[in-house]
Design a protein around this motif. Sequence first.
Motif, PDB file in Angstrom:
ATOM      1  N   PRO A 158       0.801  -1.240   0.000  1.00 59.49           N
ATOM      2  CA  PRO A 158       0.000   0.000   0.000  1.00 59.49           C
ATOM      3  C   PRO A 158       0.823   1.275   0.000  1.00 59.49           C
ATOM      4  O   PRO A 158       0.371   2.301  -0.506  1.00 59.49           O
ATOM      5  CB  PRO A 158      -0.828  -0.134   1.289  1.00 59.49           C
ATOM      6  N   MET A 159       2.032   1.252   0.566  1.00 58.94           N
ATOM      7  CA  MET A 159       2.867   2.442   0.604  1.00 58.94           C
ATOM      8  C   MET A 159       3.643   2.645  -0.695  1.00 58.94           C
ATOM      9  O   MET A 159       4.289   3.669  -0.886  1.00 58.94           O
ATOM     10  CB  MET A 159       3.848   2.361   1.773  1.00 58.94           C
ATOM     11  N   GLY A 160       3.601   1.673  -1.604  1.00 57.32           N
ATOM     12  CA  GLY A 160       4.310   1.798  -2.869  1.00 57.32           C
ATOM     13  C   GLY A 160       5.817   1.756  -2.733  1.00 57.32           C
ATOM     14  O   GLY A 160       6.539   2.311  -3.561  1.00 57.32           O
ATOM     15  N   ARG A 161       6.313   1.066  -1.687  1.00 58.61           N
ATOM     16  CA  ARG A 161       7.747   1.031  -1.461  1.00 58.61           C
ATOM     17  C   ARG A 161       8.310  -0.388  -1.455  1.00 58.61           C
ATOM     18  O   ARG A 161       9.470  -0.594  -1.108  1.00 58.61           O
ATOM     19  CB  ARG A 161       8.084   1.732  -0.121  1.00 58.61           C
ATOM     20  N   ALA A 162       7.504  -1.358  -1.841  1.00 57.17           N
ATOM     21  CA  ALA A 162       7.974  -2.731  -1.945  1.00 57.17           C
ATOM     22  C   ALA A 162       7.056  -3.492  -2.891  1.00 57.17           C
ATOM     23  O   ALA A 162       5.861  -3.203  -2.977  1.00 57.17           O
ATOM     24  CB  ALA A 162       8.016  -3.409  -0.579  1.00 57.17           C
ATOM     25  N   MET A 163       7.625  -4.443  -3.618  1.00 58.59           N
ATOM     26  CA  MET A 163       6.862  -5.315  -4.505  1.00 58.59           C
ATOM     27  C   MET A 163       7.388  -6.731  -4.347  1.00 58.59           C
ATOM     28  O   MET A 163       8.594  -6.941  -4.205  1.00 58.59           O
ATOM     29  CB  MET A 163       7.010  -4.881  -5.966  1.00 58.59           C
ATOM     30  N   SER A 164       6.492  -7.701  -4.365  1.00 62.25           N
ATOM     31  CA  SER A 164       6.918  -9.091  -4.254  1.00 62.25           C
ATOM     32  C   SER A 164       6.002  -9.963  -5.093  1.00 62.25           C
ATOM     33  O   SER A 164       4.820  -9.667  -5.257  1.00 62.25           O
ATOM     34  CB  SER A 164       6.889  -9.550  -2.794  1.00 62.25           C
ATOM     35  N   GLY A 165       6.573 -11.028  -5.643  1.00 60.75           N
ATOM     36  CA  GLY A 165       5.773 -11.907  -6.480  1.00 60.75           C
ATOM     37  C   GLY A 165       6.612 -13.007  -7.079  1.00 60.75           C
ATOM     38  O   GLY A 165       7.556 -13.508  -6.462  1.00 60.75           O
ATOM     39  N   LYS A 166       6.272 -13.382  -8.327  1.00 60.03           N
ATOM     40  CA  LYS A 166       6.904 -14.517  -8.990  1.00 60.03           C
ATOM     41  C   LYS A 166       7.352 -14.131 -10.401  1.00 60.03           C
ATOM     42  O   LYS A 166       6.713 -13.313 -11.073  1.00 60.03           O
ATOM     43  CB  LYS A 166       5.923 -15.673  -9.103  1.00 60.03           C
ATOM     44  N   TRP A 167       8.430 -14.755 -10.842  1.00 63.77           N
ATOM     45  CA  TRP A 167       8.839 -14.662 -12.239  1.00 63.77           C
ATOM     46  C   TRP A 167       8.592 -15.999 -12.908  1.00 63.77           C
ATOM     47  O   TRP A 167       8.535 -17.051 -12.250  1.00 63.77           O
ATOM     48  CB  TRP A 167      10.314 -14.277 -12.367  1.00 63.77           C
ATOM     49  N   LEU A 168       8.445 -15.964 -14.230  1.00 62.56           N
ATOM     50  CA  LEU A 168       8.249 -17.158 -15.030  1.00 62.56           C
ATOM     51  C   LEU A 168       9.157 -17.050 -16.241  1.00 62.56           C
ATOM     52  O   LEU A 168       9.229 -15.989 -16.873  1.00 62.56           O
ATOM     53  CB  LEU A 168       6.791 -17.269 -15.480  1.00 62.56           C
ATOM     54  N   GLY A 169       9.872 -18.121 -16.568  1.00 62.43           N
ATOM     55  CA  GLY A 169      10.787 -18.065 -17.696  1.00 62.43           C
ATOM     56  C   GLY A 169      11.256 -19.449 -18.108  1.00 62.43           C
ATOM     57  O   GLY A 169      11.079 -20.419 -17.369  1.00 62.43           O
ATOM     58  N   PHE A 170      11.830 -19.539 -19.297  1.00 62.84           N
ATOM     59  CA  PHE A 170      12.295 -20.830 -19.802  1.00 62.84           C
ATOM     60  C   PHE A 170      13.703 -21.121 -19.304  1.00 62.84           C
ATOM     61  O   PHE A 170      14.472 -20.216 -18.992  1.00 62.84           O
ATOM     62  CB  PHE A 170      12.272 -20.831 -21.334  1.00 62.84           C
ATOM     63  N   GLY A 171      14.020 -22.405 -19.253  1.00 58.26           N
ATOM     64  CA  GLY A 171      15.345 -22.820 -18.824  1.00 58.26           C
ATOM     65  C   GLY A 171      16.037 -23.652 -19.894  1.00 58.26           C
ATOM     66  O   GLY A 171      15.471 -23.956 -20.945  1.00 58.26           O
ATOM     67  N   THR A 172      17.274 -24.029 -19.608  1.00 58.74           N
ATOM     68  CA  THR A 172      18.054 -24.812 -20.576  1.00 58.74           C
ATOM     69  C   THR A 172      17.620 -26.275 -20.603  1.00 58.74           C
ATOM     70  O   THR A 172      18.069 -27.027 -21.460  1.00 58.74           O
ATOM     71  CB  THR A 172      19.541 -24.729 -20.218  1.00 58.74           C
TER      72      THR A 172
END
Length: 335
Positions: free
Chosen positions: A291-305
Amino acid sequence: MFAGRYDVNMRVAFRLAHGWSQRTAADLWNERWPASPKTFKNFSYWELWPASTGHAPSLETLTKLADLYECGVADLLADGPRFDWRDDAYQARRQLSGLPIPALSNSGEPSLGPRDTDSTNTGVASIDPSRQPETFVKQIAEMDVEDLARAVGFWFDQTDAVTNRRDLLLKLSAGLALAASRPSLADGEQAAQRPHIGQSGSGLSGVWHSRYLYYSNGRLGEFEGQHYLVLRQRGNQVVGESLPHSTGSHLDLELSLDASIATGTWTERTSPTGYYRGAVYHGTIQLVVNPMGRAMSGKWLGFGTNFKVNTGEWELTWVDEATSPRGMREYHLRV
């Protein structure tokens, strides 16, 4: 107009239209993209091309020039994305052209129609008076207060039909306030819409610390990647670019905000001397903004080898509001 009047190419014309010297343009470039600094000589080479003393700008360079000059890449000789929506005058004309405004038709009867601001026609394009108001309401709902004020003010600036425009605007404001107080408007309105983080400004702009986790099959373990990023917010769009990294790694983010949810894409060019030897990876990301706009957290998604799609934790923490070259230098090579 500048290109024709001063007999210059379009890359020179757009810089002149902004009133910038080559040195000023280079300083603004470095402020926005500190990881790839340029000097006035670079701008001189690009502007001299296709003369033999010039250098042909790459598509990446043309794209960044278009971003800087608030135009389309096509305007600078190549096809590509457009950035002229950032220009206030363009926005006002575009919004006004689609905004039904009470006016008089050619017959003198009241009707609704958008004023044609893209031509020399000083009349108003009339449309069916029985037209449903959904379109009008939807357009108003999608505009913020500043956009609406700019569009209406621009319309009043274009007409000489009213001598005291300020009084008329105040009268219109009072009428809208009375309309908003009608009890019928409150029926069925149980909850307010969720606000956008920093919707009307640049609340997320600044220096952020980025940290994500990933699993390496080759090294059989979990590792973390860290960068200091410069985030720049325009409306609900956020663009991030990493500051110079001690290993040469480079990270880019592009996010769209929907209330407190940031969704977008990431691209990382790994360290040229590290385990992945400069390989480029990319994927998607979704973060929750506090709510304060000073932190974000979540997940990334991407391909691997390993021919699989991988995912992991990602968090960003606000560090500094300074986005000047001097302020950002403090975070160069910090990780």
